[in-house]
Design a protein around this motif. Structure first.
Motif, mmCIF file in Angstrom:
data_model
loop_
_atom_site.group_PDB
_atom_site.id
_atom_site.type_symbol
_atom_site.label_atom_id
_atom_site.label_comp_id
_atom_site.label_asym_id
_atom_site.label_seq_id
_atom_site.Cartn_x
_atom_site.Cartn_y
_atom_site.Cartn_z
ATOM 1 N N PHE A 214 -13.568 25.166 -17.888
ATOM 2 C CA PHE A 214 -14.689 25.524 -17.019
ATOM 3 C C PHE A 214 -14.309 26.588 -15.990
ATOM 4 N N SER A 215 -13.379 27.477 -16.333
ATOM 5 C CA SER A 215 -12.944 28.506 -15.378
ATOM 6 C C SER A 215 -14.026 29.526 -15.086
ATOM 7 N N ALA A 216 -15.039 29.646 -15.955
ATOM 8 C CA ALA A 216 -16.111 30.616 -15.715
ATOM 9 C C ALA A 216 -17.087 30.140 -14.640
ATOM 10 N N LEU A 217 -16.789 29.037 -13.954
ATOM 11 C CA LEU A 217 -17.595 28.617 -12.815
ATOM 12 C C LEU A 217 -17.320 29.471 -11.582
ATOM 13 N N TRP A 218 -16.236 30.255 -11.608
ATOM 14 C CA TRP A 218 -15.870 31.069 -10.452
ATOM 15 C C TRP A 218 -16.259 32.524 -10.697
ATOM 16 N N SER A 219 -16.580 33.243 -9.619
ATOM 17 C CA SER A 219 -17.126 34.589 -9.779
ATOM 18 C C SER A 219 -16.112 35.572 -10.339
ATOM 19 N N ARG A 220 -14.833 35.405 -10.022
ATOM 20 C CA ARG A 220 -13.785 36.212 -10.684
ATOM 21 C C ARG A 220 -13.087 35.300 -11.668
ATOM 22 N N HIS A 221 -13.218 35.595 -12.947
ATOM 23 C CA HIS A 221 -12.591 34.754 -13.958
ATOM 24 C C HIS A 221 -12.161 35.616 -15.140
ATOM 25 N N SER A 222 -11.188 35.111 -15.878
ATOM 26 C CA SER A 222 -10.621 35.885 -16.980
ATOM 27 C C SER A 222 -11.373 35.691 -18.291
ATOM 28 N N SER A 223 -12.311 34.744 -18.325
ATOM 29 C CA SER A 223 -13.091 34.490 -19.539
ATOM 30 C C SER A 223 -14.231 35.497 -19.646
ATOM 31 N N ARG A 224 -14.841 35.537 -20.823
ATOM 32 C CA ARG A 224 -16.132 36.181 -20.914
ATOM 33 C C ARG A 224 -17.150 35.266 -20.235
ATOM 34 N N GLU A 261 -15.345 53.399 -12.146
ATOM 35 C CA GLU A 261 -15.719 54.154 -13.336
ATOM 36 C C GLU A 261 -15.681 53.306 -14.605
ATOM 37 N N TRP A 262 -15.130 52.089 -14.511
ATOM 38 C CA TRP A 262 -15.039 51.228 -15.685
ATOM 39 C C TRP A 262 -16.262 50.333 -15.767
ATOM 40 N N ASP A 263 -16.460 49.767 -16.946
ATOM 41 C CA ASP A 263 -17.458 48.717 -17.127
ATOM 42 C C ASP A 263 -17.048 47.520 -16.268
ATOM 43 N N ASP A 264 -17.996 46.938 -15.535
ATOM 44 C CA ASP A 264 -17.675 45.825 -14.635
ATOM 45 C C ASP A 264 -17.166 44.601 -15.381
ATOM 46 N N ASP A 265 -17.363 44.548 -16.710
ATOM 47 C CA ASP A 265 -16.860 43.412 -17.485
ATOM 48 C C ASP A 265 -15.341 43.293 -17.393
ATOM 49 N N TRP A 266 -14.669 44.380 -17.019
ATOM 50 C CA TRP A 266 -13.207 44.327 -16.908
ATOM 51 C C TRP A 266 -12.762 43.573 -15.659
ATOM 52 N N ASN A 267 -13.633 43.420 -14.690
ATOM 53 C CA ASN A 267 -13.229 42.797 -13.433
ATOM 54 C C ASN A 267 -12.826 41.341 -13.652
ATOM 55 N N GLY A 268 -11.584 41.019 -13.307
ATOM 56 C CA GLY A 268 -11.076 39.665 -13.471
ATOM 57 C C GLY A 268 -10.372 39.412 -14.789
ATOM 58 N N ARG A 269 -10.520 40.317 -15.761
ATOM 59 C CA ARG A 269 -9.856 40.099 -17.049
ATOM 60 C C ARG A 269 -8.345 40.050 -16.858
ATOM 61 N N LEU A 270 -7.712 39.282 -17.688
ATOM 62 C CA LEU A 270 -6.307 38.965 -17.502
ATOM 63 C C LEU A 270 -5.393 40.149 -17.792
ATOM 64 N N VAL A 271 -4.442 40.356 -16.890
ATOM 65 C CA VAL A 271 -3.273 41.186 -17.179
ATOM 66 C C VAL A 271 -2.149 40.188 -17.448
ATOM 67 N N THR A 272 -1.785 40.048 -18.693
ATOM 68 C CA THR A 272 -0.931 38.949 -19.124
ATOM 69 C C THR A 272 0.356 38.805 -18.312
ATOM 70 N N GLU A 273 0.769 37.550 -18.148
ATOM 71 C CA GLU A 273 2.028 37.267 -17.463
ATOM 72 C C GLU A 273 3.210 37.908 -18.168
#
Length: 600
Positions: A214-224, A261-273
């Motif tokens: 349920f991580s997509a309950l938060w406004s910044r999340h790595s899920s779609r 300049e990027w699509d906002d869908d990138w916001n919060g997406r994971l930069v892998t550990e």
């Protein structure tokens, strides 16, 4: 559970159409690695199952687990073993993990990795042909097996191919809205076909929930946005099962901060550990390598909660970027090294006009993984409801207060195999039992509710309410929390729940607004549970940080359980945590620790 029934329309007055009825021995809900591995175990023992998912088979959140999967193979560090892996997991979980769950997974993982290797997963290799392993945060040894930085995708591809070779049936674009349960036993599920909106009743002898967290309950999340909306835990809670540890959500330190300049869908997406595992460094806006202040020994590879809070502290102190982030830099590595070890990250940022070999990227914490979920018996995967099982991120127990990086994929394949094998040993080959009348009545009421929901003509937009809920959780149950804010959050959730009764759809059930309305019900249930459990836990431990209770309280080495009472109100209780085995306790006492400076 919050089920949204519009006040403008009485559900009993709305005609639902003819529904499709499907009978199957085992219904697996969720098409990621956990669901696929469960179905494979069943098929290998001759038990038929049907896998249903909201998206295409192979299109699941599993693909975002990019950096690797843990197993104590000892390819590079021969002293590693499963007990040390278990000790690292418990230590990272701040001693709230279910020791049986941890030991079950860590014991199984070497065999599960060899199995995936045999099935075709192209793991990276050492010069002498062993499966290569990399460092991940808070690991004592190099234990994380990987396929570049696309490990989850590669493993899911392997599992899907294996499932297809076994001719395991799958139905795409099916949204399960309710489990058929009388609180004692599961009988199947009610669902909606997302292609044409028709209703489905699944009748099954056993039901397996593998529907994510349920991580997509938060406004910044790595899920779609349309995954990890709490479907699995909410369905289980409504069916009579308990949830555990839902106050613990992992904020991954390095989510993308989207350029305008990027699509906002990138916001919060994971930069892998894996970027940090291969030597990436964190700098604040003043050019300081700030982890020296917070963790001089483990630096960027300290536990995720430690690194995420350090980033937030830098930002709050005015040393962050204008967009509230910091910089992650691996440009000191050779371009060829980055392209070989981190091909997906390299190509992703190249496509966005950023060269990882030449410049840093801006990152900030993002909600990434939920340690809490359905309370299960890890010897079988069964919940408190007979014949209802749960696997993967839908469950709780392995991770405790914070997840060890690389353990999410491990949990899916280890527990998936266990659940499939257990169901196969208990299943009696015969026709699926007919539905008792009281259970069929539950299905009929759900069909009526869905019909009323589709016909709702209020003035509230479900997508807008979801956006408000996400902002609310980020504000009241984010990286830092306190009692008054948590109480305010619960009040705000109650207000959103009332507004949700006034939504307007009046459209096709195959439209996205209908899906969002169903998701909103799941999300409201989990939001209230998270806020309630976080208020109950009056200490700071792992990913749960209370500014009004900043210290670990030894008396709080307990799990918080969530059940539904009369009127579907959230009820909270606690239970003590068990003790690890003698072998794992010895490993804990030894105090193994990563020597970060190997990477310098």
């Amino acid at each position: 559970m919050t089920t949204i029934t519009p006040v403008e329309t009485d559900a009993s007055d709305v005609e639902h159409g003819e529904y499709e009825e499907v009978t199957v021995p085992v219904l697996v809900i969720g098409a990621g690695a956990a669901g696929a591995r469960t179905a494979i175990a069943l098929a290998e023992q001759g038990i038929d199952s049907l896998v249903v998912g909201k998206r295409d088979f192979g299109d699941a959140h599993t693909v975002w687990a990019a950096g690797g999967i843990n197993a104590a193979l000892g390819s590079l560090d021969p002293d590693d073993d499963w007990a040390i892996h278990a000790a690292d997991t418990i230590d990272e979980g701040h001693y709230l993990n279910d020791p049986t769950a941890v030991e079950t997974v860590t014991r199984a993982m070497p065999d599960r990795i060899r199995e995936l290797d045999e099935w075709g997963t192209e793991f990276a290799r050492t010069p002498d042909g062993k499966i290569d392993q990399r460092y991940f945060g808070a690991q004592s040894f190099r234990r994380t097996c990987f396929v570049g930085d696309r490990t989850g995708e590669a493993i899911l591809d392997t599992l899907v191919e294996r499932a297809q070779s076994l001719e395991i049936p799958y139905r795409e674009n099916v949204m399960v809205t309710k489990l058929l349960s009388d609180g004692e036993r599961a009988y199947g599920a009610v669902a909606s076909d997302m292609d044409d909106g028709h209703e489905i009743l699944f009748r099954a002898s056993h039901v397996v929930l593998a529907a994510g967290g349920f991580s997509a309950l938060w406004s910044r999340h790595s899920s779609r946005d349309d995954e990890n909306t709490g479907d699995g835990p909410a369905l289980a809670l409504d069916a009579g099962a308990s949830l555990l540890d839902v106050e613990f959500v992992q904020f991954h330190p390095t989510g993308m901060v989207a350029d305008p300049e990027w699509d906002d869908d990138w916001n919060g997406r994971l930069v892998t550990e894996a970027v940090r595992g291969e030597g990436g460094r964190l700098y604040n806006a003043e050019g300081e390598r700030f982890m020296e202040r917070y963790s001089p020994d483990q630096m960027e590879l300290d536990a995720r909660d430690v690194v995420a809070r350090a980033i937030q502290t830098e930002v709050d102190a005015g040393r962050g970027t204008a967009d509230g982030g910091v910089y992650l830099d691996i440009s000191h590595r050779d371009r060829s090294f980055i392209r070989e070890r981190l091909p997906n990250m390299y190509e992703r940022f190249q496509s966005l006009g950023v060269d990882l070999a030449e410049e840093p990227v801006e990152v900030a914490p993002t909600a990434h993984y939920t340690m809490g979920g359905v309370d299960i018996d890890f010897a079988t995967g069964e919940t408190a409801v007979d014949r209802l099982y749960a696997v993967g991120e839908t469950t709780a127990g392995v991770h405790g207060a914070n997840r060890l990086g690389g353990n999410s994929l491990a949990e899916t394949v280890a527990l998936g195999a266990i659940v499939g094998d257990h169901v196969a040993t208990t299943y009696e080959p015969r026709e699926v039992d007919p539905l008792p009348e009281h259970v069929r009545a539950i299905a009929e009421r759900e069909f009526d509710r869905l019909a009323a929901l589709a016909a709702a003509d209020g003035d509230e937009d479900p997508d807008a309410l979801i956006a408000e809920l996400r902002a609310l959780l980020w504000e009241h149950a984010g990286i830092r929390r306190d009692g008054p804010s948590l109480a305010d959050g619960r009040t705000a959730v109650a207000a959103l729940r009332e507004r949700a009764r006034h939504i307007g759809l009046a459209g096709d059930r195959s439209d996205r607004p209908f899906e969002y309305a169903v998701d909103l019900g799941f999300m409201l249930t989990l939001a209230d549970a998270v806020l309630g459990a976080a208020a109950r836990r009056t200490e700071s431990r792992g990913a749960h940080y209370r500014t009004d209770y900043p210290d670990v309280d030894p008396d709080w080495r307990r799990n918080v359980l969530v059940t539904l009472g009369d009127g579907d109100e959230v009820r909270l209780s606690t239970r003590t945590v068990g003790a690890p085995s003698e072998r794992v306790q010895r490993a804990l006492d030894e105090g193994y620790e990563l020597d970060y400076h190997h990477l310098e």
